[in-house]
Design a protein around this motif. Structure first.
Motif, mmCIF file in Angstrom:
data_model
loop_
_atom_site.group_PDB
_atom_site.id
_atom_site.type_symbol
_atom_site.label_atom_id
_atom_site.label_comp_id
_atom_site.label_asym_id
_atom_site.label_seq_id
_atom_site.Cartn_x
_atom_site.Cartn_y
_atom_site.Cartn_z
ATOM 1 N N HIS A 23 -4.299 26.590 23.323
ATOM 2 C CA HIS A 23 -4.232 25.429 24.204
ATOM 3 C C HIS A 23 -3.273 24.374 23.660
ATOM 4 O O HIS A 23 -2.571 23.707 24.430
ATOM 5 N N CYS A 24 -3.242 24.205 22.351
ATOM 6 C CA CYS A 24 -2.286 23.259 21.755
ATOM 7 C C CYS A 24 -0.850 23.711 22.021
ATOM 8 O O CYS A 24 0.021 22.891 22.339
ATOM 9 N N ALA A 25 -0.599 25.001 21.881
ATOM 10 C CA ALA A 25 0.744 25.524 22.155
ATOM 11 C C ALA A 25 1.126 25.299 23.614
ATOM 12 O O ALA A 25 2.261 24.919 23.937
ATOM 13 N N PHE A 26 0.182 25.542 24.519
ATOM 14 C CA PHE A 26 0.419 25.326 25.947
ATOM 15 C C PHE A 26 0.767 23.859 26.206
ATOM 16 O O PHE A 26 1.725 23.545 26.920
ATOM 17 N N ALA A 62 11.859 23.620 16.118
ATOM 18 C CA ALA A 62 11.241 23.048 14.916
ATOM 19 C C ALA A 62 11.081 21.544 15.018
ATOM 20 O O ALA A 62 10.049 20.988 14.675
ATOM 21 N N GLY A 63 12.107 20.856 15.524
ATOM 22 C CA GLY A 63 12.033 19.404 15.600
ATOM 23 C C GLY A 63 10.944 18.921 16.529
ATOM 24 O O GLY A 63 10.051 18.170 16.135
ATOM 25 N N ASP A 106 4.590 18.733 26.739
ATOM 26 C CA ASP A 106 5.052 17.561 26.001
ATOM 27 C C ASP A 106 6.569 17.599 25.832
ATOM 28 O O ASP A 106 7.261 16.602 26.038
ATOM 29 N N THR A 107 7.088 18.755 25.491
ATOM 30 C CA THR A 107 8.524 18.893 25.276
ATOM 31 C C THR A 107 9.288 18.852 26.587
ATOM 32 O O THR A 107 10.337 18.207 26.689
ATOM 33 N N TRP A 108 8.762 19.532 27.614
ATOM 34 C CA TRP A 108 9.463 19.553 28.879
ATOM 35 C C TRP A 108 9.577 18.163 29.490
ATOM 36 O O TRP A 108 10.631 17.788 30.013
ATOM 37 N N PHE A 109 8.524 17.366 29.395
ATOM 38 C CA PHE A 109 8.554 16.036 29.999
ATOM 39 C C PHE A 109 9.449 15.072 29.235
ATOM 40 O O PHE A 109 9.829 14.029 29.766
ATOM 41 N N GLY A 135 7.272 16.938 15.706
ATOM 42 C CA GLY A 135 6.898 15.667 16.309
ATOM 43 C C GLY A 135 5.555 15.732 17.017
ATOM 44 O O GLY A 135 4.811 14.754 17.041
ATOM 45 N N TYR A 136 5.228 16.900 17.603
ATOM 46 C CA TYR A 136 3.936 17.076 18.261
ATOM 47 C C TYR A 136 2.833 17.276 17.230
ATOM 48 O O TYR A 136 1.758 16.682 17.326
ATOM 49 N N ALA A 137 3.084 18.106 16.228
ATOM 50 C CA ALA A 137 2.055 18.458 15.246
ATOM 51 C C ALA A 137 1.606 17.269 14.414
ATOM 52 O O ALA A 137 0.454 17.225 13.968
ATOM 53 N N VAL A 138 2.478 16.298 14.221
ATOM 54 C CA VAL A 138 2.127 15.168 13.359
ATOM 55 C C VAL A 138 0.942 14.381 13.924
ATOM 56 O O VAL A 138 0.186 13.735 13.172
#
Length: 428
Positions: A379-382, A11-12, A387-390, A16-19
């Motif tokens: 594609h956004c989910a991918f 969720a966190g 984004d999270t892994w890096f 942060g990505y969705a904003v």
């Protein structure tokens, strides 16, 4: 081992990505829909990721649940622009040093087909579906992916509309071939700020002179596969093919390879392979022509079908007549040409993840708008996963990175692959 993405939906991090996309949605309901849809796509794949699955409702019986209806409205009726959302997604990727395109990577062109029943859904028709290795009723989408040996992600996607949907069939002004769509998507990539060493594609796209000419005129380098029996100069039995050109290059074994040069390929799974490569002559194509024919194979004596590539490239030969100070593209030796085409296999890995994990083909909507929105959200989910892994990984140089592991089968253009692989960056 199952194909999986490098991070779970938390969720966190997702917030942060969705904003970054909030200003593209006009209401709190749309922003909530965006977050809920991505959360559903990123969740465990217990069943097909239909709207009831994404909303956490029961199949069939839960279709009228309020959460399901909200997602249905968000996908089909709400007023937001999927092109703008995809542009913002690419802005984030291009602007992040960990995922920014560079001039050693490639832009991959391909298409992917999935079964879909009925006749009322946009883009659906009886056509070749490479995932299943046969002609069937379904939908095919032309895609572009950016990749190097370390990271890969989708750029653009556009569903292909069969000629049967148009009043005048293939001569209808609105009809677009897959080749025309591919050329448009490459142009979109440039507009998005994507750079690469070369555009790469399999023989469906590489065999077409018009597409290669359009890439050349656009200033793109390319390394594109050809069919072994692609004829030149003559027809039928008199045709001279890329395979004939390869056979004409002298080979007397590894100790006396003639004009064949060894090329060492190193893969993500740790193994290495020695291939052999050469510049061959096919009509006006040759080592000193504007287009080179590069052949790469594990065995120049037998040229095995599943381990031989016939590649057309406009990257000049080092030291050749087109290696001049005013050259448009840096020269590429045989090792470089083979490296570039080898990266193409990442698109097969991305297909496994968007389809087997993120529900690319699980949509149950009919309109063109809703289908394109679903594809954009996948594609956004991918991209969120990268984004999270890096966030937890150092940025690595790509200069000495290995190639993706070769696919166990021909991928989207062959029989359906039932053995999936683990994303190298997320493997444990």
């Amino acid at each position: 081992m199952t194909a999986r993405l490098p991070c779970p939906a938390a969720a966190g991090p997702l917030e942060g990505y969705a904003v970054h996309f909030d200003e593209l949605f006009r209401s709190l309901a749309q922003r909530r829909g965006f977050r809920e849809y991505l959360t559903g796509l990123l969740g465990p794949r217990d069943r097909n990721k239909t709207l009831t699955c994404l909303a956490g409702a029961e199949p069939v019986e839960g279709a009228q649940h309020a959460a399901v209806q909200r997602l249905q409205y968000f996908l089909s009726e709400s007023t937001w622009d999927s092109e703008q959302v995809n542009s913002r997604r690419l802005e984030l990727l291009v602007g992040d040093p960990a995922t920014a395109p560079h001039d050693r990577g490639v832009l991959v062109i391909d298409d992917s087909g999935d079964r879909k029943d009925g006749t009322g859904t946009a883009h659906v028709g009886r056509q070749w579906l490479g995932r299943y290795g046969k002609t069937d009723n379904g939908i095919v989408t032309v895609t572009t992916v950016w990749a190097d040996e370390r990271v890969y992600y989708p750029l653009h996607a556009q569903p292909y509309t069969p000629a049967s949907h148009f009043p005048r069939k293939r001569v209808d002004p609105g009809f677009r071939t897959k080749l025309q769509i591919a050329a448009d998507l490459v142009a979109k990539a440039r507009t998005a700020g994507v750079v690469c060493r070369a555009v790469v594609a399999d023989c469906f796209y590489g065999d077409h002179d018009d597409l290669r000419a359009e890439l050349r005129h656009g200033g793109w380098g390319f390394v594109m596969a050809l069919k072994p029996a692609r004829g030149t100069w003559q027809y039928g039995a008199e045709a001279y093919t890329p395979k004939d050109a390869a056979k004409a290059v002298p080979w007397n074994g590894p100790d006396d390879p003639g004009r064949w040069s060894p090329v060492q390929r190193r893969f993500r799974d740790g193994h290495t392979e020695t291939w052999w490569a050469t510049d061959a002559q096919l009509g006006w194509w040759g080592p000193d022509g504007h287009t080179r024919l590069v052949v790469a194979t594990t065995d120049p004596a037998t040229l095995p079908d599943k381990a031989t590539w016939y590649l057309a490239t406009n990257l000049p030969r080092p030291g050749g007549p087109h290696d001049t100070p005013d050259r448009l593209h840096e020269p590429a030796d045989l090792t470089e040409v083979v490296r570039l085409y080898g990266i193409r296999h990442w698109i097969e890995q991305s297909y496994k993840q968007v389809k087997d994990e993120l529900g690319w083909a699980d949509f149950q909507v009919r309109s063109d708008t809703a289908i394109r929105r679903h594809q954009t959200l996948v594609h956004c989910a991918f991209s969120f996963c990268w984004d999270t892994w890096f966030d937890d990984q150092p940025t690595q140089s790509t200069n000495n990175s290995p190639e993706p592991a070769p696919p166990a089968d021909p991928g989207e253009r062959g029989a359906r692959n039932t053995t999936t692989t683990v994303l190298a960056q997320g493997a444990t």
